[in-house]
Design an enzyme around this catalytic site. Structure first.
Site, short mmCIF file in Angstrom:
data_model
loop_
_atom_site.label_atom_id
_atom_site.label_comp_id
_atom_site.label_asym_id
_atom_site.label_seq_id
_atom_site.Cartn_x
_atom_site.Cartn_y
_atom_site.Cartn_z
N ASP A 1 1.58 -1.40 4.36
CA ASP A 1 2.11 -0.31 3.90
C ASP A 1 3.51 -0.27 3.44
O ASP A 1 4.42 -0.76 4.19
CB ASP A 1 1.95 0.84 4.95
CG ASP A 1 0.48 1.35 5.16
OD1 ASP A 1 -0.50 0.62 4.66
OD2 ASP A 1 0.34 2.33 5.98
N HIS B 1 0.94 -1.28 0.12
CA HIS B 1 0.01 0.12 -0.05
C HIS B 1 0.90 1.25 -0.08
O HIS B 1 1.55 1.41 1.02
CB HIS B 1 -0.97 0.07 1.13
CG HIS B 1 -1.76 1.26 1.34
ND1 HIS B 1 -3.05 1.33 0.32
CD2 HIS B 1 -1.88 2.29 2.10
CE1 HIS B 1 -3.60 2.30 0.79
NE2 HIS B 1 -2.95 3.13 1.81
N ASP C 1 1.05 5.21 -0.15
CA ASP C 1 0.11 6.42 0.00
C ASP C 1 1.06 7.57 -0.87
O ASP C 1 2.25 7.75 -0.40
CB ASP C 1 0.10 6.93 1.48
CG ASP C 1 -0.78 6.11 2.19
OD1 ASP C 1 -2.10 5.85 1.54
OD2 ASP C 1 -0.50 5.38 3.18
N ASP D 1 -8.12 1.10 2.06
CA ASP D 1 -7.60 2.22 3.21
C ASP D 1 -8.43 3.48 3.16
O ASP D 1 -8.09 4.16 4.08
CB ASP D 1 -6.03 2.56 2.93
CG ASP D 1 -5.24 3.31 4.31
OD1 ASP D 1 -6.22 2.89 5.48
OD2 ASP D 1 -4.62 3.86 4.07
N HIS E 1 -6.75 9.57 -0.36
CA HIS E 1 -7.45 9.45 0.90
C HIS E 1 -6.53 9.98 1.98
O HIS E 1 -6.88 9.66 3.15
CB HIS E 1 -7.69 8.06 1.23
CG HIS E 1 -6.64 6.96 1.34
ND1 HIS E 1 -6.36 6.19 -0.02
CD2 HIS E 1 -6.06 6.62 1.96
CE1 HIS E 1 -5.38 5.51 0.21
NE2 HIS E 1 -5.06 5.52 1.34
ZN ZN Z 1 -3.46 4.82 2.71
#
Ligand code: ZN
Length: 1080
Positions: A373, A126, A128, A240, A516
């Site tokens: 993550d 994941h 971000d 998420d 997000h």
């Molecule tokens: Zn995230």
């Protein structure tokens, strides 16, 4: 230059008489009410608008209204009914329990002869694009290594798979790759070892995002993937985002995605669905009676998406199957290398977890995400997970008595297996998936802990996102037309490619911000600053493109746009300040101001400009003087500027129309300039400068403050300055709308979580200084708090949609406060029979019941663009120019949280509170509507539709008129330009009109994206001049200026061609959002 049509002229004369009489009376009444010593006040003896429109849209009750009057739901589960029926109980540790499963699943005879348990283990990472670090920092520190290792390791391990979702990282990485590596990536994708899931530019937030940006970011991602990887994603992966919207499921379906995986769903809702083996369902839109909007959705059952929570119900057991071991790194992983000595016991443990997890689903299939993550950043981890899992898989598959088929796979592998299993069951009539309608807000992961704070975290960014959206949309439309005119008519458009490149950058910055942890306001402070900087650049780039395209269109390319002669009336000078209104220098020779209407319908509106003269004459495109009101500009609470002024005047704009007005400084007061009257409450210290043309009236102490126009009369408290009621002047009906500001004290709130200490309490102490402005064109009441808040309510004159609502501006600055969450509440007299609805992503309205069994924070919902209260005969709508959290905690009340200042972290990984509050200006419109006909009682509804007036009002709020002024040496020959030959129908919103381009900036036709609204016919539509579509649209006549070669209906993100439209006539179903490709 265009001349007025004959029919217009006739109405013009009649209407002028009518309006001048109305305004004359209105002013007289006002003047007498307002003061005892009546100074001489100039009366407006002219018309505000050339005509009063009485030709409302022709509504055909059967065909147009049937859709918006049936509130039938064809799904067998709604999320509202789940909320009604569950008790939200938690376990001793605060977690939400799932149905209990057998401690050791013994295989029954049936299990043994059944198809094997199909387990698909999906390695993932994941990433971000900004959270604790910025996008670039994550890329440099982690993501590039993850992607590099991925290519190398997937090539080495042909049985291993990987899924990837964030296109923004792929695009950065791609630029660094050698050709042979790119080929290798494409090969992995083709083989199915690497699957692109979702494929948006980011994985967006679903609460605060407007559908315009959701569509922009999915087009940006899908087009990049199609072009560079030659693949079309089919599965979405959003593990998420903090709750899920049914609008997003609709949009994804429209792009051609077939299956979705979601994770952060309220724990009690998961428990409910799991007990009914309904964690896999077909997600359907409320209004859909036939299933055309269905998309398959898989809800992950446990608390998180990390390895600890994905192999089965036992977290500690799952940690034994995380084999990451990096020397010197501290992590939770407990995996021990699998060898001959432990294989049997370890495989048994894992097998048991898989079996237990499978008991929550219906068809003997298990999806096991394997990641976390920024995982798989080291080559060792690839090897550790691969080698150990392959041993486990081999062993498990060899145990015929276990009847299991397990291996690495992708989402495609999982959903293929699920469909096969369901198909098998269908033969014995036990097949089929439940159908669910509704959404998954609010999200809760622990007892009383609701992720409803982020709906309002960092409202500065949420507002800026909307401003960039509006600018970008205007810039896309104008540059597209400028480009077409340049190609088809030979006009020069010098900077065209520069604008295309800067718009791509702006689009990508806006897309990035939909992530997000971005628009949600849940990143570290300095990361939030990085997003703001990127958005500010986008804001300014879009302004440059707008100015350039306006200039090209209004000069037919005769004045080079390389020297920009148009400047925005509102600019962003510093990236952490909200846009500031420029003080435009008005010369004696005249200053041209260009207005652009970005909506597809005709628009009449009163606009504001700030100027450096109080003797300004405004002339329209036909050189006719326009009535103009002179307002003060406040430089301190009780001091006005002596050199700068606000002017307010009406403009009339064609659909996507440009019009040039001229401002001229005269040596004396122009005939049609009307200085406003000022009334100050709760202070005796205000002194009007002796040179001022404005007029001061002494307020009438003891009565209410009243603002009124042709449609309504609004009353305000003299003590607080806040709105009290709205009276409809046609019917005389009155609705209480008591407005107030309050604050919640935090008990455990943070960037994500709203956790207040009891009810909201008073925000600031009285008395406030109240500034009232009255004039023939607009009036306002403004409450100037000492330090934290400025609250302004404006009411415009005229028979327009704009004048049917109260326009609210709140400037809030909580920097000096600590641990507070401030709300604006509206208390109405709608009472017990009223119900509350919130919009989702600006697309649809969902009923929100307030549950006594839930705490305050559990009754908060996201609002993207509007919410409303309704009873059997009335509707009170709060339109919003930015996403915020809202609630209706008591019958007839609604509140919006407008800012949050929080000292502490809320333990969701961010590690800081929210203390970087910026002065923020938020926009709302409050509208009261009375129904004309019988209506479905709102208590029975799961969803709703706005009236036509309401959706028009919202469109106007989201897409304000663009105003640009010319530098002194520039005057425009063309004073009026209509880019469309006909307006779009009332019920069709032009979502976007833009150039389609490849990454290498090769042009590829024009995208036209349309939304046919559903609307509620029981409210009046008088005041609208557009027609209704009845489901059909003649695009070729609307765009008749352009020589169209071909029109094709496409999937939403332009991945698939759906059909060629030979006639140029498009069909749209109610609520449909559809993309068209126009070749010219
Ligand atoms: Zn995230």
């Amino acid at each position: 230059m265009t001349t007025m049509k004959f029919s217009h002229r006739v109405i013009f004369v009649g209407a002028s008489l009518f309006i001048s009489v109305t305004l004359y009376l209105f002013l007289n009444v006002q003047t007498l009410q307002d003061n005892r010593h009546v100074p001489r006040r100039k009366l407006m003896e002219t018309h505000l608008w050339p005509l009063r429109d009485s030709n409302s849209p022709v509504i055909q009750p059967v065909s147009d209204c049937a859709f918006g009057t049936s509130y039938h739901v064809s799904a067998n589960i709604t999320t509202q009914s789940i909320f009604n029926s569950i008790n939200f109980r938690t376990s001793y540790d605060g977690s939400y329990p799932l149905p209990t499963v057998e401690t050791r699943p013994p295989l029954t005879r049936k299990d043994k002869i059944a198809a094997p348990l199909r387990v698909v283990v999906v390695p993932h990472s994941h990433n971000d694009p900004g959270w604790i670090k910025t996008l670039d920092e994550y890329y440099i520190d982690q993501t590039q290594h993850i992607l590099n290792n991925m290519v190398e390791r997937l090539t080495k391990y042909p049985n291993m798979t990987f899924v990837w979702s964030e296109t923004v990282f792929l695009s950065i990485w791609w630029n660094s790759l050698e050709d042979h590596v790119r080929l290798q990536v494409r090969r992995l994708v083709r083989k199915g070892q690497l699957e692109i899931v979702l494929g948006g530019w980011v994985v967006p937030d679903e609460a605060s995002t407007h559908y315009f940006s959701l569509i922009e970011q999915i087009i940006e991602g899908h087009q990049w993937i199609l072009e560079n990887l030659n693949v079309k994603p089919v599965n979405s992966w959003s593990i998420d985002s903090f709750g899920y919207s049914s609008t997003v499921s609709y949009l994804w379906k429209q792009t051609g995605l077939q299956n979705m995986v979601i994770q952060r769903v309220h724990g009690s809702v998961k428990g409910y669905l799991a007990a009914k083996k309904s964690l896999e369902f077909r997600w359907r839109q409320f209004w859909d009676q036939s299933g055309t909007t269905d998309i398959m959705c898989h809800v992950m059952p446990y608390a998180l998406y990390t390895i600890k929570y994905t192999c089965g119900p036992d977290r500690f057991m799952c940690l034994m199957f995380d084999f990451r071991h990096i020397p010197g790194e501290v992590n939770e992983a407990k995996g021990k290398t699998i060898d001959d000595t432990n294989i049997e016991s370890q495989a048994t443990y894992l097998y048991e977890q898989y079996r237990k997890k499978s008991s929550l689903y219906k068809y003997g299939t298990v999806l096991v995400p394997l990641g976390d993550d920024f995982r798989f950043n080291k080559p060792q981890e690839w090897q550790q997970q691969h080698d150990n899992y392959m041993k486990l898989f081999e062993y498990m598959n060899s145990r015929k008595d276990w009847n299991i088929d397990v291996g690495f796979g992708t989402l495609t592998d999982y959903f293929d297996a699920l469909r096969v299993a369901e198909g098998r069951a269908s033969k014995t009539k036990s097949g089929g998936f439940p159908v669910l309608s509704g959404d998954f807000f609010p999200y809760s992961d622990r007892d009383n802990t609701y992720w409803s704070g982020y709906y309002s975290s960092r409202p500065f960014g949420k507002r800026l996102s909307r401003e960039v959206e509006n600018n970008l949309r205007s810039a896309e439309i104008l540059t597209t037309f400028a480009n077409i005119y340049s190609k088809q008519l030979g006009y020069r458009f010098d900077n065209h490619h520069v604008y295309l490149a800067s718009l791509q950058q702006a689009r990508r910055s806006l897309a990035l911000f939909q992530h997000h942890d971005a628009i949600t306001g849940t990143s570290k402070e300095y990361v939030a600053g990085d997003y703001m900087r990127k958005l500010a650049v986008a804001y300014n780039h879009t302004h440059e493109a707008i100015a350039g395209a306006m200039q090209m269109l209004l000069t037919k390319g005769t004045v080079s746009v390389s020297e920009n002669k148009l400047l925005p009336a509102e600019t962003k000078t510093m990236f952490l300040r909200f846009p500031q209104r420029k003080h435009i220098h008005v010369s004696e020779e005249g200053t041209d101001v260009v207005f652009f209407n970005p909506v597809g319908q005709t628009r009449k509106e009163i606009v504001h400009l700030q100027v450096d003269s109080d003797t300004v004459e405004v002339r329209d495109e036909n050189d006719m003087p326009v009535p103009c009101q002179l307002n003060p500009i406040w430089v301190a609470t009780i001091r006005i500027s002596e050199v700068n002024f606000e002017i307010v005047f009406p403009v009339e704009l064609a659909p996507l129309g440009l019009v040039v007005y001229k401002l001229t400084r005269l040596s004396e007061e122009p005939a049609k300039l009307y200085p406003a009257g000022i009334l100050m409450y709760n202070t005796l210290d205000f002194v009007l400068p002796s040179t001022s043309r404005l007029i001061e009236y002494r307020p009438d102490i003891g009565s209410e403050i009243v603002l009124q126009n042709e449609h309504l009369k609004a009353t305000f408290s003299q003590k607080t300055g806040y709105l009290q009621s709205v009276v409809n002047k046609t019917s005389g009906l009155r609705t209480e709308t008591k407005l107030e500001f309050l604050q919640y004290k935090s008990r455990g709130s943070g960037a994500y979580i709203f956790y207040p200490e009891g009810k909201a309490r008073t925000f600031e102490e009285l008395p406030f200084i109240i500034r009232v402005i009255k004039g023939p064109i607009m009036s306002s009441v403004e409450v100037a708090h000492q330090q934290y808040l400025r609250h302004l309510v404006k009411l415009y004159s005229g028979f327009t949609v704009q004048s049917m609502g109260l326009h609210i501006e709140n400037e809030i600055f909580l920097f000096k406060m600590a641990d507070v969450e401030v709300i604006m509440r509206v208390k109405t007299d709608l009472g017990k029979r009223s119900n509350f609805f919130t919009d989702q992503n600006g697309y649809q309205f969902i009923a929100r019941k307030t549950h006594a069994k839930l705490p305050i924070q559990g009754n908060y919902y996201p609002m993207t663009s509007a919410c409303f209260l309704e009873d059997p005969s009335r509707r009170v709508t709060l339109h919003s120019g930015q996403a915020l959290g809202v609630a209706s905690l008591k019958n007839g009340e609604m509140e919006a949280m407008i800012d949050r200042m929080l000292i502490y972290d809320d333990d969701r990984g961010l590690g800081e509170g929210l203390q970087d509050n910026k002065p923020t200006r938020l926009y709302f419109v409050l509208q009261v509507e009375y129904s004309e006909s019988e209506r479905t009682p709102s208590l029975l509804k799961y969803y709703s539709y706005p009236s036509l007036i309401s959706s028009t009002m919202n469109d106007l709020l989201q897409n304000p008129v663009q105003a640009f002024y010319a530098t002194p040496n520039m005057q425009f020959g063309i004073r009026k330009l209509e880019l469309l030959k006909e307006p779009f129908p009332c019920d069709i919103t032009l979502v976007n009109l833009r150039n389609l381009m490849t990454s290498l900036m090769t042009e590829n036709g024009t995208a036209v994206i349309l939304h046919r609204r559903g609307f509620d016919c029981s409210f009046p539509a008088s005041g609208l001049t557009c027609a209704l579509s009845h489901g059909e649209l003649a695009l070729n006549s609307i765009l008749s200026e352009i020589h169209l070669k071909q029109v094709r209906k496409m999937s939403l993100s332009y991945m698939y061609e759906l059909k060629k439209i030979r006639t140029g006539r498009l069909q749209l179903s109610p609520m449909e959002i559809a993309s068209f490709h126009v070749q010219w």
